[in-house]
Design a protein around this motif. Structure first.
Motif, PDB file in Angstrom:
ATOM      1  N   PRO A 111     -22.743  -3.823  -2.040  1.00 39.48           N
ATOM      2  CA  PRO A 111     -21.682  -2.865  -2.302  1.00 39.48           C
ATOM      3  C   PRO A 111     -20.346  -3.505  -1.993  1.00 39.48           C
ATOM      4  O   PRO A 111     -20.226  -4.225  -0.997  1.00 39.48           O
ATOM      5  N   LEU A 117     -16.662  -3.998  -0.669  1.00 34.80           N
ATOM      6  CA  LEU A 117     -16.291  -3.611   0.687  1.00 34.80           C
ATOM      7  C   LEU A 117     -14.961  -2.889   0.794  1.00 34.80           C
ATOM      8  O   LEU A 117     -14.581  -2.453   1.868  1.00 34.80           O
ATOM      9  N   GLY A 118     -14.260  -2.786  -0.292  1.00 36.93           N
ATOM     10  CA  GLY A 118     -12.998  -2.061  -0.229  1.00 36.93           C
ATOM     11  C   GLY A 118     -11.938  -2.833   0.500  1.00 36.93           C
ATOM     12  O   GLY A 118     -12.094  -4.023   0.780  1.00 36.93           O
ATOM     13  N   PRO A 119     -10.853  -2.148   0.818  1.00 34.87           N
ATOM     14  CA  PRO A 119      -9.698  -2.819   1.417  1.00 34.87           C
ATOM     15  C   PRO A 119      -9.967  -3.274   2.840  1.00 34.87           C
ATOM     16  O   PRO A 119     -10.877  -2.774   3.498  1.00 34.87           O
ATOM     17  N   ILE A 120      -9.179  -4.222   3.305  1.00 32.62           N
ATOM     18  CA  ILE A 120      -9.323  -4.696   4.667  1.00 32.62           C
ATOM     19  C   ILE A 120      -8.662  -3.714   5.623  1.00 32.62           C
ATOM     20  O   ILE A 120      -7.858  -2.877   5.217  1.00 32.62           O
ATOM     21  N   GLY A 121      -9.028  -3.813   6.888  1.00 29.71           N
ATOM     22  CA  GLY A 121      -8.519  -2.867   7.869  1.00 29.71           C
ATOM     23  C   GLY A 121      -7.166  -3.279   8.416  1.00 29.71           C
ATOM     24  O   GLY A 121      -7.012  -4.379   8.933  1.00 29.71           O
ATOM     25  N   ASN A 122      -6.187  -2.404   8.272  1.00 31.64           N
ATOM     26  CA  ASN A 122      -4.868  -2.634   8.887  1.00 31.64           C
ATOM     27  C   ASN A 122      -4.156  -1.291   9.031  1.00 31.64           C
ATOM     28  O   ASN A 122      -4.728  -0.250   8.729  1.00 31.64           O
ATOM     29  N   PHE A 123      -2.932  -1.332   9.483  1.00 34.18           N
ATOM     30  CA  PHE A 123      -2.219  -0.070   9.756  1.00 34.18           C
ATOM     31  C   PHE A 123      -2.069   0.774   8.504  1.00 34.18           C
ATOM     32  O   PHE A 123      -2.211   1.992   8.536  1.00 34.18           O
ATOM     33  N   LEU A 159      -4.023   0.997   5.992  1.00 33.07           N
ATOM     34  CA  LEU A 159      -5.274   1.678   5.673  1.00 33.07           C
ATOM     35  C   LEU A 159      -5.497   2.868   6.595  1.00 33.07           C
ATOM     36  O   LEU A 159      -5.857   3.957   6.153  1.00 33.07           O
ATOM     37  N   VAL A 160      -5.265   2.652   7.878  1.00 31.90           N
ATOM     38  CA  VAL A 160      -5.444   3.733   8.848  1.00 31.90           C
ATOM     39  C   VAL A 160      -4.576   4.928   8.468  1.00 31.90           C
ATOM     40  O   VAL A 160      -5.038   6.074   8.419  1.00 31.90           O
ATOM     41  N   ILE A 198      -5.979   6.621   5.319  1.00 33.06           N
ATOM     42  CA  ILE A 198      -7.218   7.361   5.594  1.00 33.06           C
ATOM     43  C   ILE A 198      -6.901   8.690   6.264  1.00 33.06           C
ATOM     44  O   ILE A 198      -7.412   9.741   5.872  1.00 33.06           O
ATOM     45  N   ASN A 199      -6.028   8.652   7.240  1.00 27.98           N
ATOM     46  CA  ASN A 199      -5.748   9.891   7.959  1.00 27.98           C
ATOM     47  C   ASN A 199      -4.925  10.861   7.126  1.00 27.98           C
ATOM     48  O   ASN A 199      -5.135  12.090   7.210  1.00 27.98           O
ATOM     49  N   GLU A 248      -5.280  11.110   3.979  1.00 31.19           N
ATOM     50  CA  GLU A 248      -6.315  11.656   3.094  1.00 31.19           C
ATOM     51  C   GLU A 248      -7.091  12.770   3.793  1.00 31.19           C
ATOM     52  O   GLU A 248      -7.334  13.819   3.202  1.00 31.19           O
ATOM     53  N   HIS A 249      -7.455  12.527   5.047  1.00 32.27           N
ATOM     54  CA  HIS A 249      -8.150  13.573   5.802  1.00 32.27           C
ATOM     55  C   HIS A 249      -7.311  14.845   5.893  1.00 32.27           C
ATOM     56  O   HIS A 249      -7.790  15.941   5.619  1.00 32.27           O
ATOM     57  N   LEU A 274     -15.425  12.405   3.622  1.00 26.04           N
ATOM     58  CA  LEU A 274     -14.303  11.498   3.842  1.00 26.04           C
ATOM     59  C   LEU A 274     -14.573  10.415   4.861  1.00 26.04           C
ATOM     60  O   LEU A 274     -13.746   9.546   5.074  1.00 26.04           O
ATOM     61  N   GLY A 313      -9.144   7.343  10.707  1.00 21.08           N
ATOM     62  CA  GLY A 313      -8.567   6.005  10.857  1.00 21.08           C
ATOM     63  C   GLY A 313      -8.042   5.750  12.263  1.00 21.08           C
ATOM     64  O   GLY A 313      -7.206   6.499  12.746  1.00 21.08           O
ATOM     65  N   ASN A 314      -8.560   4.727  12.887  1.00 27.57           N
ATOM     66  CA  ASN A 314      -8.019   4.301  14.180  1.00 27.57           C
ATOM     67  C   ASN A 314      -8.377   2.821  14.412  1.00 27.57           C
ATOM     68  O   ASN A 314      -8.956   2.186  13.527  1.00 27.57           O
ATOM     69  N   VAL A 330     -10.629   0.070  12.108  1.00 27.02           N
ATOM     70  CA  VAL A 330     -10.042  -1.163  11.573  1.00 27.02           C
ATOM     71  C   VAL A 330     -10.873  -2.368  11.999  1.00 27.02           C
ATOM     72  O   VAL A 330     -11.234  -3.214  11.185  1.00 27.02           O
ATOM     73  N   ILE A 356     -14.220  -2.382  10.149  1.00 24.10           N
ATOM     74  CA  ILE A 356     -14.071  -2.740   8.737  1.00 24.10           C
ATOM     75  C   ILE A 356     -13.896  -4.242   8.591  1.00 24.10           C
ATOM     76  O   ILE A 356     -14.547  -4.882   7.766  1.00 24.10           O
ATOM     77  N   ASN A 357     -13.056  -4.817   9.418  1.00 24.88           N
ATOM     78  CA  ASN A 357     -12.793  -6.243   9.268  1.00 24.88           C
ATOM     79  C   ASN A 357     -13.976  -7.092   9.723  1.00 24.88           C
ATOM     80  O   ASN A 357     -14.255  -8.136   9.131  1.00 24.88           O
ATOM     81  N   HIS A 389     -16.191  -7.091   6.809  1.00 24.95           N
ATOM     82  CA  HIS A 389     -15.739  -8.051   5.799  1.00 24.95           C
ATOM     83  C   HIS A 389     -16.146  -9.459   6.171  1.00 24.95           C
ATOM     84  O   HIS A 389     -16.684 -10.202   5.344  1.00 24.95           O
ATOM     85  N   LEU A 415      -8.259 -11.602   4.807  1.00 25.41           N
ATOM     86  CA  LEU A 415      -7.942 -11.321   6.204  1.00 25.41           C
ATOM     87  C   LEU A 415      -7.065 -12.427   6.782  1.00 25.41           C
ATOM     88  O   LEU A 415      -7.102 -13.578   6.346  1.00 25.41           O
ATOM     89  N   GLY A 435     -24.490  -0.227  -6.014  1.00 29.41           N
ATOM     90  CA  GLY A 435     -24.710  -0.552  -4.618  1.00 29.41           C
ATOM     91  C   GLY A 435     -25.577   0.394  -3.829  1.00 29.41           C
ATOM     92  O   GLY A 435     -25.754   0.215  -2.635  1.00 29.41           O
TER      93      GLY A 435
END
Lengths: 400, 400
Positions: free
Chosen positions: A2, A4-10, A12-13, A16-17, A19-20, B4, B8-9, B13, B16-17, B20, B42, B232
DNA sequence: ATTATTTAGTATAACGTATATACTAAATAT
DNA sequence: ATATTTAGTATATACGTTATACTAAATAAT
């Protein structure tokens, strides 16, 4: 694997929130910031920062306070449904319908346009004029036109981005619909889906299948085909033709079909088949009259519908086996036959499938009516609403 | 509404990384930290912090440096495939197979056990002893037993968490397999799937369908059924019985089937049907002899397989219409019939479906052999490998 | 009427992860 | 011997969440 989508960073956080928070507002509106926090598990401050941003950009509005319980009364917030509009276009053989709604999917306007030619360019030119008018009238809203959901009477190849019909409307085959539309109406998001896919999404969003996780929507009119909705998204297959059930075989070596094959479900369970069973024509007996006859209890018509239901049931048994849905929704004209049809479908299903595999199944007829498919087009747009609002909210954020 | 997921926190992050980084290692191993950074997007430091954590916990090992290009030679890192083991269990009517692999899915050991009773408790007691031995032998590894993938000859209700067979092995119906296993072998993750689902996953992970996004795997032996893998993940339906195609109707009012219905695909396209076409029995003519005969060019057998292929083709045409797969893989015993079967399947497909809808389709026979389904069980476990490694890596992190 | 209590929402500082910059390490090319 | 290139590390900074303390505004209790 599958993806993996975007990498984790501020970023994205934050997204995501947001969106919630926004999804919760859309689902439970109107509600307070505190309620959003408890529903999502987000921190109060996080909720406030998100909501304040939405409010500042005009996508969310603060209503008054409503003191019911003890303590400081909550400030209710709600989606500003006027912050943009959605457009749904339902293309059929001889005409197309344009539906304009607000951000809640509420009808603002709708109009039917004739299609005098089968040339796809004829349609594209005509809809372009309509859409440009809509852009002119509503383009000043915060979001403008959120998107246009185009529903087509056939399939759309999601790999090559061109129309993939086969028999009817051969002129449309390989037509790059999205490209031609985008060329004429730029800066507009187009979402293109076949009618049964749109029907499925419409039922989930507006109809009797609200929040169903596994739905199969079967359009039953002159043709038959299915849209499969599973775990929050359409099941499209590799090119976008999944659910082409009208031409699946239920009776090998059976009746010759227009598609070249034999024994296709469509030959036994569509309106065409119903007229054959009644040994008459639409000119002699309109479909509305049949619906009326069923309600009146006309025995000849009732028994014809029962037989039709048997054939529907055979195909739907295959649907149950193939997709194991929680809900089956019958759409299209045959939906008007209601309980009479459903009953004989159930009779056949119980003969064909062990009870064990039918326990989690509901079957019903759509009652979204005339504009149902156009509403499906709108739901294709609304699916992207929160993403679009978030994008706009994060745009041009002044750096401190 | 699509659910959902987590909020995000920083935890998210980090996870997720790590995901990856680890997935990239699994896919491109061995490779350098720098390569991971460029492949994932990354930051170099982010990659280093993740990889260092994995190394510290023993899930990833540093190999030597390999200087090929200019500049400082990269330090290659790789999965420590010895950090744990996976178990796959393939249950059939009279026996079950246990396969033990390392974290790359490489066979370490396998063994077949007879099943003298059809009582599910008999199986559960027997496998428990085997698994406890495995835990004893391998429990000391960093991850211990990553999980046990159980493949059953029928369906498993994912809502009620009990077995959902119908005809064969009725004794197993409503048996809470996972609960009974967990009771006897605690602290172990069990993943339960029907054989065709496992077959599909095995083909994607180990077989000829590597990284296919839309696969339908059809087990063709004495029965027929399908596992659908899309974007996936498995397409399970609402209760976990999607793909029950052996009992889908291809010939209404046709041959009476053991399931009570008529004209089921299984009656025309399974091994049973092949023996009927040949007018003989497995006792008189073993399946291996048929396979041999086909290779030799025996005309009677070849024409029987051609006819079988025609019926397979009718059902697979329905598969193409229903699921629109990119790849169809034939598994089970009939896979041994190879090109002879595939050719006549294609002939029938071309008669039944417009060329347009066949352009993106491949069909092949599985060649994973005897342990294929057990390997499918292992792939069900491996799917959770990176998640499990990340969880373990974040455990007991000393607070600074 | 005053005070305590409860709930909503805000202000502020701390936390922790990614990230940019500057650095060291170790090879080849000149 | 020096410049250049690539790998990887050290350190300070940026920034969204989060915990704590706070204000706001209502009802309940005294």
């Amino acid at each position: 694997m599958p993806s993996l989508g975007p990498i984790g960073n501020f970023d994205l956080v934050k997204k995501i929130n947001m969106e919630h928070a926004l999804s919760t507002i859309l689902q439970y509106r109107p509600l307070s910031r505190a309620k959003i926090a408890s529903l999502t598990g987000l921190n109060k401050m996080t909720v406030s920062s998100c909501v304040d941003l939405f409010v500042q950009k005009g996508f969310v509005v603060e209503l008054g306070t409503t003191g019911t319980s003890r303590g400081r009364p909550p400030t209710l917030v709600d989606l500003n449904e006027k912050a943009g509009i959605c457009v749904g276009v339902d293309i059929e053989i001889n005409h197309f319908t344009v539906l304009i709604t607000d951000l809640l999917g509420k009808r603002l306007d709708s109009k039917v346009f004739p299609l005098q030619s089968k040339d796809p360019f004829f349609f594209v030119e005509k809809i372009s004029i309509v859409l440009r008018d809509i852009v002119r009238d509503h383009g000043t809203r915060q979001l403008g036109i959120v998107g246009v959901g185009i529903v087509i009477p056939g399939y759309y190849n999601i790999r090559t981005d061109v129309v993939d019909f086969s028999a009817n409307l051969q002129e449309w085959n390989d037509f790059p619909l999205r490209a031609e539309l985008s060329k004429r109406v730029p800066d507009t998001a187009f979402y293109i889906n076949p009618a049964p896919y749109a029907g499925a999404m419409g039922e989930v969003h507006f109809g009797g299948a609200k929040s169903a996780h596994h739905l199969v929507y079967v359009t039953s009119s002159w043709g038959l085909s299915a849209g499969v909705y599973s775990k929050g998204e359409l099941f499209t297959g590799s090119t976008g033709t999944a659910g082409r059930l009208g031409h699946s075989t239920i009776h090998m070596n059976g009746k010759k079909c227009t598609c070249g094959s034999r024994g296709c479900w469509e030959m036994y369970a569509s309106i065409k088949a119903l007229y054959e069973l009644l040994d008459t024509t639409p000119q002699a007996l309109s479909f509305a009259e049949i619906v009326e006859g069923i309600k009146r209890g006309d025995s000849r018509m009732t028994s014809a519908v029962h037989e039709l239901g048997h054939y529907q049931g055979i195909g739907l048994a295959n649907v149950v086996n193939a997709y194991n849905p929680k809900v089956i929704c019958i759409g299209g004209l045959l939906a008007l036959l209601g309980p009479t049809l459903i009953n004989s479908i159930w009779n056949t299903l119980r003969e064909m499938i062990p009870e064990r595999f039918l326990l989690n199944l509901e079957i019903y007829c759509s009652d979204l009516g005339e504009l149902g498919i156009a509403h499906g087009g709108v739901s294709m747009v609304l699916r992207h609403l929160s993403g679009m609002i978030i994008e706009h909210s994060l745009l041009e954020q002044p750096k401190v």
